[in-house]
Scaffold this motif. Sequence first.
Motif, PDB file in Angstrom:
ATOM      1  N   LEU B 114      -4.732   3.800   2.563  1.00  0.00           N
ATOM      2  CA  LEU B 114      -3.422   3.201   2.256  1.00  0.00           C
ATOM      3  C   LEU B 114      -2.575   4.115   1.392  1.00  0.00           C
ATOM      4  N   SER B 115      -1.286   4.019   1.602  1.00  0.00           N
ATOM      5  CA  SER B 115      -0.362   4.675   0.670  1.00  0.00           C
ATOM      6  C   SER B 115      -0.140   3.734  -0.517  1.00  0.00           C
ATOM      7  N   GLY B 116       0.566   4.203  -1.498  1.00  0.00           N
ATOM      8  CA  GLY B 116       1.041   3.291  -2.525  1.00  0.00           C
ATOM      9  C   GLY B 116       2.018   2.314  -1.903  1.00  0.00           C
ATOM     10  N   SER B 117       2.256   1.203  -2.578  1.00  0.00           N
ATOM     11  CA  SER B 117       3.146   0.188  -2.032  1.00  0.00           C
ATOM     12  C   SER B 117       4.491   0.223  -2.736  1.00  0.00           C
ATOM     13  N   ARG B 118       5.537   0.192  -1.962  1.00  0.00           N
ATOM     14  CA  ARG B 118       6.887  -0.026  -2.487  1.00  0.00           C
ATOM     15  C   ARG B 118       7.054  -1.531  -2.611  1.00  0.00           C
ATOM     16  N   LEU B 119       7.388  -1.987  -3.799  1.00  0.00           N
ATOM     17  CA  LEU B 119       7.493  -3.432  -4.039  1.00  0.00           C
ATOM     18  C   LEU B 119       8.900  -3.813  -4.457  1.00  0.00           C
ATOM     19  N   THR B 120       9.330  -4.977  -3.956  1.00  0.00           N
ATOM     20  CA  THR B 120      10.594  -5.541  -4.447  1.00  0.00           C
ATOM     21  C   THR B 120      10.427  -7.040  -4.655  1.00  0.00           C
ATOM     22  N   ASN B 132       2.229   2.229   3.809  1.00  0.00           N
ATOM     23  CA  ASN B 132       1.755   2.943   5.001  1.00  0.00           C
ATOM     24  C   ASN B 132       0.235   2.884   5.076  1.00  0.00           C
ATOM     25  N   PHE B 133      -0.270   3.005   6.318  1.00  0.00           N
ATOM     26  CA  PHE B 133      -1.731   3.035   6.480  1.00  0.00           C
ATOM     27  C   PHE B 133      -2.117   3.993   7.597  1.00  0.00           C
ATOM     28  N   VAL B 134      -3.319   4.514   7.477  1.00  0.00           N
ATOM     29  CA  VAL B 134      -3.993   5.203   8.579  1.00  0.00           C
ATOM     30  C   VAL B 134      -5.364   4.556   8.684  1.00  0.00           C
ATOM     31  N   TYR B 152       2.600  -1.551   6.843  1.00  0.00           N
ATOM     32  CA  TYR B 152       2.534  -2.990   6.575  1.00  0.00           C
ATOM     33  C   TYR B 152       3.860  -3.409   5.953  1.00  0.00           C
ATOM     34  N   LEU B 153       4.423  -4.484   6.478  1.00  0.00           N
ATOM     35  CA  LEU B 153       5.579  -5.114   5.830  1.00  0.00           C
ATOM     36  C   LEU B 153       5.119  -6.512   5.420  1.00  0.00           C
ATOM     37  N   ARG B 169       2.136 -10.981   6.990  1.00  0.00           N
ATOM     38  CA  ARG B 169       1.766  -9.559   7.056  1.00  0.00           C
ATOM     39  C   ARG B 169       2.121  -9.075   8.452  1.00  0.00           C
ATOM     40  N   LEU B 170       3.056  -8.145   8.484  1.00  0.00           N
ATOM     41  CA  LEU B 170       3.492  -7.567   9.745  1.00  0.00           C
ATOM     42  C   LEU B 170       2.935  -6.157   9.788  1.00  0.00           C
ATOM     43  N   VAL B 171       2.153  -5.862  10.809  1.00  0.00           N
ATOM     44  CA  VAL B 171       1.517  -4.552  10.946  1.00  0.00           C
ATOM     45  C   VAL B 171       2.254  -3.816  12.052  1.00  0.00           C
TER      46      VAL B 171
END
Lengths: 418, 186
Positions: B114-120, B132-134, B152-153, B169-171
């Motif tokens: 996983l990448s870090g998460s952008r949060l709002t 982001n993910f791989v 992931y959204l 969770r939208l992949v």
Amino acid sequence: MTLATAEDLSEPFVWPEGGISKVPYRLFSDPDIYALEQQRIFRGPVWNFLCLELDVKNPGDFKMTSVGETPVVVTRDKVGKVHAMVNRCAHKGALVCLKDKGNAAVLTCVYHSWSYRLDGQLQGIAFRNGIKGKGGMPEDFDITRHRLQPLKVEVFSGLVFGTFDEGMPSVESYLGPLMAKFVRRSLDKPLRPLGLQSQIIHNNWKLYAENLRDSYHATLLHTFYTTFKINRLDMDGGILMSDDKWHHISFAKRATLQEDAEYRNAKVHSAQYESKLDGPQLLDAWDEEDDGITHVIQSIFPNLGIHFTLNSICVRFFAPRGLNETELFWFYLGTEDDTPEQERMRVMQGNLTGAAGLVSLEDGCINEFVQRGTRGSEDKISFVEMGGRDLEQSEQSRATEVAIRGFWTGYRRIMGFA
Amino acid sequence: MDGAAMGTQPQPQPQSEGAADDFMQGGAVEDLALRARVADFMLDYAHAIDDLDLHAWPRFFTEDARYKIIIRQNFEANLPMGVMYCEGAGMMRDRVLALETANIYEPHTYSHVLSGSRLTQAPDGGLHARTNFVVTRTMQEGRMDTFAAGKYLDRIAVQPDGSLRFTERLVVLDSRRIDILLVFPL
């Protein structure tokens, strides 16, 4: 390698004794046979599925596809006519169209800027007269004698078909009356795309062609319905075939006793499905046709499938990507008239099929298991005798492999395998 | 969760259009303790699947949550069809039961990176997250592939007890192609 006839195979191929209920495994792993199929089938006297008419809805729309391994581009010109051409520049052979789909006034090869009208006719070339009087094409260069190689095209019930055989009769006569009727039943509607997905399956394309026609395996490999004790009231059904046997229909009906007005008028009949599902809305459905048929899976030779199961409408196209690799496309469809609730049900039912299909995801690996299981056994044969050895369609039962025998009958004929 | 997410339209707001940008338009999340809990939550989810602790999977969601795997091409064209779509945790539990008892496939495992998460901040008091993910997939005989990559959204709700749950969770998969089949969630 160019192979003119079946006799030109490096190892001669003879169909084994016992006819089309015996299928040699060599057919799935011989590169010479694969090459011959490209010529005899995909570039031969068949109608190949190219794309949905929706993909080229408006003038200027184009869509990339393939016929066998040959890259093809489909266009709709300014006056609304649909064309298909080999996606290969008449100059040096580069791909002319690079984008999967789009809208353009002309198709221009990026290599040397040769540009083509949407019907494939060469329209202009860069530096035709050279630069400052030097270079340029020879005097006798005739722009009208160069074009993208055309395919003959016909649109049938929302499907765009193409063929390399100029002499092919109409798509309707290729399908035959019964198959044509069922294509219309599934697709003769104001269609709207719901979305697509594709799957790479690691097997020869013909194993999926068999699998699509294999009604024997349905409840044996795919155990979702039985596991969840989903009481399907639509298990009566049968297999129908075209006269030439290479297309088929598998259908299921609601049991006769359910065909009363009460059921027909019910908008949503998930209640028909008693189940152990924690999320029973998975099977929310409504009666869309009034002929009592709830499930149709149809195959059209060589590599097209259509399903209309409950309210899931889907065009499946399995494109060979090499001897033992196939890309299986799922184009899911709804109609312009769908209410939001109906669209929701179609999308929900998408869970049953495709790469993650609860009912049928096994088909992603089962054909690969055959591909792998038959390695080293090219001289051995499969045994396809469920339901007999004949080609009589089976209107009362789906416990039969007759449609697979039908596929091989057509295959053998078109490949010229004695 | 806002009305758009809970309405009859399963359609997410597309990331490529103006509306999609709204998804990440809320204010920044400055509570560092909350950020750390979200980061752990994201990792716990991935690790549960990687460890094949699939019964834990639905428990990351509220009972009425939506989970959808969709290819980028459909998502950006605003087409609703997913590869996998669950409305509610019940459908997720059915998925898990199906893959344990009904579906046939070769044994394999995932590893999520996983990448870090952008949060709002979401208007409803919850959070929106983009990560982001791989995912690599390793088959039993050792073949290892990049199976999926994408984003992931997420819509995340803070529960009364302070725990986190996905309400959606939208992949979004970068590729239209799924290799062989997709049976474990992403």
